[in-house]
Design a protein around this motif. Sequence first.
Motif, PDB file in Angstrom:
ATOM      1  N   ASP A 458      35.807  18.944  22.229  1.00 40.10           N
ATOM      2  CA  ASP A 458      35.778  20.228  21.355  1.00 40.10           C
ATOM      3  C   ASP A 458      37.048  20.913  21.222  1.00 40.10           C
ATOM      4  O   ASP A 458      37.433  21.558  22.067  1.00 40.10           O
ATOM      5  CB  ASP A 458      34.540  21.035  21.985  1.00 40.10           C
ATOM      6  N   ASP A 459      37.868  20.544  20.188  1.00 39.11           N
ATOM      7  CA  ASP A 459      39.226  21.186  19.817  1.00 39.11           C
ATOM      8  C   ASP A 459      38.954  22.645  19.914  1.00 39.11           C
ATOM      9  O   ASP A 459      40.015  23.360  20.317  1.00 39.11           O
ATOM     10  CB  ASP A 459      39.738  20.699  18.629  1.00 39.11           C
ATOM     11  N   LEU A 460      38.159  23.388  19.517  1.00 39.61           N
ATOM     12  CA  LEU A 460      38.100  24.743  19.357  1.00 39.61           C
ATOM     13  C   LEU A 460      37.842  25.200  20.965  1.00 39.61           C
ATOM     14  O   LEU A 460      38.685  26.463  21.189  1.00 39.61           O
ATOM     15  CB  LEU A 460      36.662  25.354  18.837  1.00 39.61           C
ATOM     16  N   LYS A 461      37.087  24.826  21.704  1.00 34.82           N
ATOM     17  CA  LYS A 461      37.152  25.157  23.004  1.00 34.82           C
ATOM     18  C   LYS A 461      38.360  24.883  23.920  1.00 34.82           C
ATOM     19  O   LYS A 461      38.781  25.912  24.695  1.00 34.82           O
ATOM     20  CB  LYS A 461      35.720  24.552  23.819  1.00 34.82           C
ATOM     21  N   ILE A 515      42.104  32.852  18.360  1.00 28.47           N
ATOM     22  CA  ILE A 515      41.281  31.744  18.002  1.00 28.47           C
ATOM     23  C   ILE A 515      39.956  32.058  17.275  1.00 28.47           C
ATOM     24  O   ILE A 515      39.641  31.545  16.578  1.00 28.47           O
ATOM     25  CB  ILE A 515      40.940  31.022  19.364  1.00 28.47           C
ATOM     26  N   THR A 516      39.515  33.344  17.739  1.00 28.37           N
ATOM     27  CA  THR A 516      38.241  33.789  17.020  1.00 28.37           C
ATOM     28  C   THR A 516      38.472  34.471  15.628  1.00 28.37           C
ATOM     29  O   THR A 516      37.370  34.693  15.230  1.00 28.37           O
ATOM     30  CB  THR A 516      37.577  34.712  18.109  1.00 28.37           C
ATOM     31  N   GLY A 517      39.719  34.408  15.274  1.00 28.92           N
ATOM     32  CA  GLY A 517      39.938  35.140  13.877  1.00 28.92           C
ATOM     33  C   GLY A 517      40.194  36.638  13.756  1.00 28.92           C
ATOM     34  O   GLY A 517      41.133  36.877  12.998  1.00 28.92           O
ATOM     35  N   ASN A 518      39.976  37.355  14.932  1.00 31.28           N
ATOM     36  CA  ASN A 518      40.633  38.692  14.916  1.00 31.28           C
ATOM     37  C   ASN A 518      41.353  38.828  16.292  1.00 31.28           C
ATOM     38  O   ASN A 518      41.725  40.083  16.501  1.00 31.28           O
ATOM     39  CB  ASN A 518      39.353  39.569  14.804  1.00 31.28           C
ATOM     40  N   GLY A 519      41.682  37.946  17.026  1.00 27.57           N
ATOM     41  CA  GLY A 519      42.443  38.040  17.940  1.00 27.57           C
ATOM     42  C   GLY A 519      41.579  38.598  19.370  1.00 27.57           C
ATOM     43  O   GLY A 519      42.634  38.606  20.471  1.00 27.57           O
ATOM     44  N   ASP A 520      40.461  38.662  19.092  1.00 23.99           N
ATOM     45  CA  ASP A 520      39.738  39.088  20.472  1.00 23.99           C
ATOM     46  C   ASP A 520      39.138  38.212  21.179  1.00 23.99           C
ATOM     47  O   ASP A 520      38.211  37.476  20.752  1.00 23.99           O
ATOM     48  CB  ASP A 520      38.595  39.942  20.142  1.00 23.99           C
ATOM     49  N   PRO A 521      39.776  38.001  22.474  1.00 23.28           N
ATOM     50  CA  PRO A 521      39.287  36.923  23.518  1.00 23.28           C
ATOM     51  C   PRO A 521      37.640  37.036  23.635  1.00 23.28           C
ATOM     52  O   PRO A 521      37.134  35.891  24.182  1.00 23.28           O
ATOM     53  CB  PRO A 521      40.174  36.721  24.519  1.00 23.28           C
TER      54      PRO A 521
END
Length: 533
Positions: A458-461, A515-521
Amino acid sequence: MSMMDMVRDWFAPVRGRNVMPPAIRAEFMRGNRGVVFGGWRPALREAADDVGASWDLAAARTIDLIQNSGWMAGALDQAVANTVGNGLRLKAMPENELFGMTNDQAEEWAQLVEQRWNLWADRPYECDIEGRRTFALMQAAAFRSWFATGEIWAEIPWRERPGGRYGTKVRIIPPHRVVRRDDSLRNIAQGVRMNGDGMPVAYLATRKDVLRGTTEEYEVLARDARGRARVVHVYDGMPGQIRGISPLTPALQVARQFDQLSDATLTAAILQTVFAASITSDEPTEEVLAGLLTPQEQARLAASGVSPWDAYVQAQSGWYDNATIDLGINGRIAHLFPGQKLELHRAQHPHSDYRDFAAHLLRELARCMGLTYESATADYTNATYSSVRMATGEIFQITLYRRAHLIAPFSNAVYEAWLEEEIARGGIPFPGGLDGFLANRSAASRAIWRGAPKPQADDLKTAKAHEIWSRLGVMTDAAIAEELGHDIEDVYAQRARELAMRETYGLPEAQHQGITGNGDPNAADPAGDSTNP
């Protein structure tokens, strides 16, 4: 009763026989008693002797499997793709302090070396003595040779050609052409002549004259007078080995068993399909089979004089005038002749345990080849994200091991010879010229060989994990790039060029968000938490 009397009573004869208590000993393997260890007594020999006695047959069987088994051929292709891929890329890493270069000078020198190397390695006319393969294809051929025979053999001859720049060439040698003969008087063992330290100094090989159809034996030195490698011999094994042996040797029996299981299962299924119907009758076989024919066919058979039972045929033909058995017409119900019984059978193969047992054999083959079961068979039926990730992570360590200890030594020997020629020609500057290089050969030719990165389920993970480790300060950009199969210097250089191009065309700088689009991990994972890959 005294202690001595107790001992005498213990060892006293019982019913006329001297019965001794079993000796109580603390030993490994249960004192070699019992069904398992009692008959298991292999000989303990030098690894070189075991290899010498088994090499020819093991290599022949392995090559036969690779050439005639789809599973083995496909798994080998996958292993080559995982380990070599499009070719391991050179990353020059000179130990610059030994020959007086600064870090900046060494980086600039390494970039020049890599560019010149690619010009040589990407042209078969320049790098291959046969003019057929690029160096990447030679790496793949060398790895296939190791899988089949346990050895990589190559020569580094000198051949200048019209229109070519370099004289350094590479010849991949089939391992069976290296003589496997012992000669104690010349200190030769299995075709390798060694000095008093056991270091190879020369090799015995055979060459085939295609025009005359003859084979001649010759000896070639391991290195020339200046230390330049002339022969490359790479293998992996136990201490004391002189030659390698195929890593598939322990699995040859399993591979053969799998082929036998497949053949037997297919044969049984075909037989049950062909003989899907049977007739139980007290009559002779010919007459029963005649009952499966139409009246016209029975009449022609009787007219030809083939059947010796004319009276019975006539009676049976009359019966089947109104009750014909025809297995070729769907839905036909026949009333049989008295005393006959027709049974229709369904195929019972493959057996219900076939899939599990076949998978067990394939798992052993995959493990021996350094592949996951899913990668070797393309069967991801019961795989999950976690299982694929764990299996890939463990198997990838085998891939890295093979790159570092099989392909890299072969590639380094060739790279060192090529670099010596390039410096001698003046194409690449070096402090002290050729003499400086020869004095610092190991430091100047130090390099690593990069291949494809570890596959990700899973590249996203994976990207999220890299982001978290980077924010925690425990993972550098170079480490992330290395895990992704990139060189951080190449990444930074390309990003700088892209930034300059954006300024040239008046484009805004790219926005690098989380990664999530807003920078919030801590934001929710848009891909969800599914465990399936």
